[in-house]
Design a protein around this motif. Structure first.
Motif, PDB file in Angstrom:
ATOM      1  N   SER A  66       0.841  -1.625   0.136  1.00  0.00           N
ATOM      2  CA  SER A  66       0.143  -0.011   0.311  1.00  0.00           C
ATOM      3  C   SER A  66       0.877   1.233   0.219  1.00  0.00           C
ATOM      4  O   SER A  66       0.384   2.222  -0.147  1.00  0.00           O
ATOM      5  CB  SER A  66      -0.350  -0.482   1.108  1.00  0.00           C
ATOM      6  OG  SER A  66      -0.352  -0.689   2.405  1.00  0.00           O
TER       7      SER A  66
ATOM      8  N   GLU B 246      -5.533  -2.972   1.568  1.00  0.00           N
ATOM      9  CA  GLU B 246      -4.742  -3.827   2.755  1.00  0.00           C
ATOM     10  C   GLU B 246      -5.633  -4.853   2.481  1.00  0.00           C
ATOM     11  O   GLU B 246      -5.087  -6.448   2.459  1.00  0.00           O
ATOM     12  CB  GLU B 246      -4.200  -3.228   4.128  1.00  0.00           C
ATOM     13  CG  GLU B 246      -3.600  -2.358   3.711  1.00  0.00           C
ATOM     14  CD  GLU B 246      -2.126  -2.019   4.582  1.00  0.00           C
ATOM     15  OE1 GLU B 246      -2.617  -2.312   6.144  1.00  0.00           O
ATOM     16  OE2 GLU B 246      -0.603  -1.847   4.417  1.00  0.00           O
TER      17      GLU B 246
ATOM     18  N   SER C 176       0.321  -3.953   6.692  1.00  0.00           N
ATOM     19  CA  SER C 176       0.834  -3.462   7.710  1.00  0.00           C
ATOM     20  C   SER C 176      -0.281  -4.287   9.283  1.00  0.00           C
ATOM     21  O   SER C 176      -1.066  -4.893   8.054  1.00  0.00           O
ATOM     22  CB  SER C 176       0.107  -1.921   8.911  1.00  0.00           C
ATOM     23  OG  SER C 176       0.819  -0.848   8.616  1.00  0.00           O
TER      24      SER C 176
ATOM     25  N   ASN D  40       6.395  -0.867   9.925  1.00  0.00           N
ATOM     26  CA  ASN D  40       5.831   0.764   9.937  1.00  0.00           C
ATOM     27  C   ASN D  40       6.426   1.733  11.073  1.00  0.00           C
ATOM     28  O   ASN D  40       6.417   2.603  10.473  1.00  0.00           O
ATOM     29  CB  ASN D  40       4.655   0.405   9.804  1.00  0.00           C
ATOM     30  CG  ASN D  40       3.732   1.372   9.055  1.00  0.00           C
ATOM     31  OD1 ASN D  40       4.176   2.802   8.295  1.00  0.00           O
ATOM     32  ND2 ASN D  40       2.523   1.484   8.625  1.00  0.00           N
TER      33      ASN D  40
ATOM     34  N   ARG E  66       2.794   4.927  15.664  1.00  0.00           N
ATOM     35  CA  ARG E  66       2.173   5.546  15.129  1.00  0.00           C
ATOM     36  C   ARG E  66       1.776   6.508  16.068  1.00  0.00           C
ATOM     37  O   ARG E  66       2.038   7.284  17.533  1.00  0.00           O
ATOM     38  CB  ARG E  66       0.958   5.129  15.196  1.00  0.00           C
ATOM     39  CG  ARG E  66       1.117   3.683  14.381  1.00  0.00           C
ATOM     40  CD  ARG E  66      -0.867   2.594  14.394  1.00  0.00           C
ATOM     41  NE  ARG E  66      -1.633   3.178  12.656  1.00  0.00           N
ATOM     42  CZ  ARG E  66      -1.519   2.817  12.287  1.00  0.00           C
ATOM     43  NH1 ARG E  66      -0.849   1.664  11.098  1.00  0.00           N
ATOM     44  NH2 ARG E  66      -2.519   3.722  10.938  1.00  0.00           N
TER      45      ARG E  66
ATOM     46  N   ARG F 290     -10.412   8.849  11.443  1.00  0.00           N
ATOM     47  CA  ARG F 290      -9.932   7.451  10.865  1.00  0.00           C
ATOM     48  C   ARG F 290      -9.357   6.441  11.733  1.00  0.00           C
ATOM     49  O   ARG F 290      -8.026   6.514  11.853  1.00  0.00           O
ATOM     50  CB  ARG F 290      -9.342   7.904   9.517  1.00  0.00           C
ATOM     51  CG  ARG F 290      -9.117   6.539   9.324  1.00  0.00           C
ATOM     52  CD  ARG F 290      -7.742   5.201   8.732  1.00  0.00           C
ATOM     53  NE  ARG F 290      -8.221   4.500   7.285  1.00  0.00           N
ATOM     54  CZ  ARG F 290      -6.760   3.836   7.394  1.00  0.00           C
ATOM     55  NH1 ARG F 290      -5.081   4.798   8.297  1.00  0.00           N
ATOM     56  NH2 ARG F 290      -6.040   2.803   7.217  1.00  0.00           N
TER      57      ARG F 290
ATOM     58  N   MET G 261      -7.258   2.126  11.291  1.00  0.00           N
ATOM     59  CA  MET G 261      -7.988   1.411  10.469  1.00  0.00           C
ATOM     60  C   MET G 261      -8.969   0.273  11.092  1.00  0.00           C
ATOM     61  O   MET G 261      -9.497   0.284  11.878  1.00  0.00           O
ATOM     62  CB  MET G 261      -6.458   0.113  10.175  1.00  0.00           C
ATOM     63  CG  MET G 261      -4.821   0.651  10.579  1.00  0.00           C
ATOM     64  SD  MET G 261      -2.976  -0.024  10.354  1.00  0.00           S
ATOM     65  CE  MET G 261      -2.891   0.451  12.470  1.00  0.00           C
TER      66      MET G 261
ATOM     67  N   ASN H  21      -1.039   7.694  12.092  1.00  0.00           N
ATOM     68  CA  ASN H  21       0.360   6.824  11.588  1.00  0.00           C
ATOM     69  C   ASN H  21       1.387   6.978  11.637  1.00  0.00           C
ATOM     70  O   ASN H  21       1.525   8.370  12.217  1.00  0.00           O
ATOM     71  CB  ASN H  21       0.299   6.974   9.373  1.00  0.00           C
ATOM     72  CG  ASN H  21      -0.499   5.345   9.628  1.00  0.00           C
ATOM     73  OD1 ASN H  21      -0.208   4.734   9.118  1.00  0.00           O
ATOM     74  ND2 ASN H  21      -2.052   5.896   8.871  1.00  0.00           N
TER      75      ASN H  21
END
Ligand code: PAF
Length: 328
Positions: free
Chosen positions: A34, A73, A91, A146, A149, A170, A172, A210
């Motif tokens: 992604s 994803e 992720s 990743n 966050r 937002r 995941m 993120n």
């Protein structure tokens, strides 16, 4: 001379035995993920492709599709389960929908630093979780990162848990994240990543979370003013192959993929960690306001989220939680 003739004979023998020893077929595989290629994950993905190429004497090639070209994803994980896509980098959070034990990686504030994350992800917990993917038509290779966050939003700096309340954030597609932000009073909106920039731009949502690298490479500075260094969770990034392909591989080929993943992982994590400081400076220069939280406020947020940790400790099982704690 007879010496050089002997060397020539010897190298022919060595060459033919090494070719005989390695049971590797010509293959061209479809690999999608992604993030953008410029991101440390993209650079790690390139390293993986390069290593697989080298170790297979150029026989195994990959056609690479970065930047959600093959879908979100969740979609690319499904395509890999079906064998339509050969390899996916993702992720780990969306994997929780397939293997509930993955939720352990999403526990808020599980890791204080990257060293602790590496110990768990590379230790028995990570191995168990990679192996569990085989129950879902997948084969786990290794974990890239990743990273830690942080929350960005368009309204205000978050200096305490109460500042999260009321934000449309937002998350995941993962229940631990959803429950955690709800527990802080936010309106948690699970959404596939490809829709996030537009939703932030239109004001349909106020916030997202993120690591720095994702914020930067996706230019979220254009649609978000504040980054608050919450480091509320760590995202490992799994490299996963379809089980259909794995079952078709020889042992030599399997070793090539697993070794290449583990070598690329070291490169990728180092690069990701070195990039962070540069990215923070760049995001500041582009007008983002970056704030830290005091340890006291972080402790209060942790206390608010303890019921979420307790709930998902029951889901993943006490043994896995104990194993994770023992590795830290
Ligand atoms: O927020 C997410 O969905 C993930 O962190 C991302 C950006 C797709 C990278 O894996």
């Amino acid at each position: 001379t007879s010496a050089s003739a002997a060397v020539a004979v010897l190298s022919t023998i060595l060459l033919s035995t090494s070719t005989l020893a390695a049971d590797v077929k010509e293959r061209t595989l479809k690999f999608g993920y992604s993030t953008f290629e410029a991101h440390p994950l993209g650079q790690g993905a390139n390293k993986f492709v390069e290593l697989v190429g080298k170790k297979s004497d150029g026989k195994i090639k990959m056609k690479v599709y970065p930047a959600t070209q093959l879908g979100s994803e969740t979609q690319t994980i499904s395509a890999t389960q079906g064998g339509v896509q050969d390899i996916v980098g993702t992720s780990t959070a969306p994997l929780t929908g397939l293997v509930k034990e993955y939720a352990i990686f999403d526990f808020p504030f599980l890791f204080a630093n990257a060293k602790e994350a590496d110990a768990v992800v590379d230790g028995p917990v990570g191995q168990t979780l990679l192996a569990k993917l085989s129950e879902k038509n997948l084969a786990g290779l290794c974990f890239f990162e990743n990273g830690f966050r942080n929350v960005t939003n368009s309204k205000r700096p978050i200096t305490k848990g109460e500042d999260v309340a009321g934000l449309k954030i937002r998350t995941m597609q993962n229940p631990v994240y959803i429950d955690s932000f709800k527990a802080l009073g936010a309106n948690a909106v699970p959404m596939p990543w490809p829709e996030v920039y537009t939703a932030l731009e239109s004001g349909a949502i106020d916030a997202q979370e993120n690591p720095y690298g994702i914020i930067s490479v996706n230019k979220l500075n254009e649609v978000q003013k504040y980054i608050s260094v919450t480091k509320h969770a760590y995202s490992p990034w799994a490299m996963i192959m379809s089980k259909k392909l794995w079952d078709d591989l020889s042992n030599d080929e399997r070793k090539i993929f697993v070794d290449s993943c583990n070598e690329a992982k070291e490169f990728q994590r180092k690069f990701s960690r070195e990039e962070d400081a540069k990215i923070v400076a760049d995001l500041k220069s582009k007008g983002m306001a970056i704030n830290e939280l005091s340890p006291e406020e972080v402790a209060k947020i942790k206390a608010t989220l303890q019921p979420v940790i307790d709930k998902y400790s029951a889901t993943v099982g006490a043994d896995l939680v104990k194993q994770a704690q023992a590795s830290i």
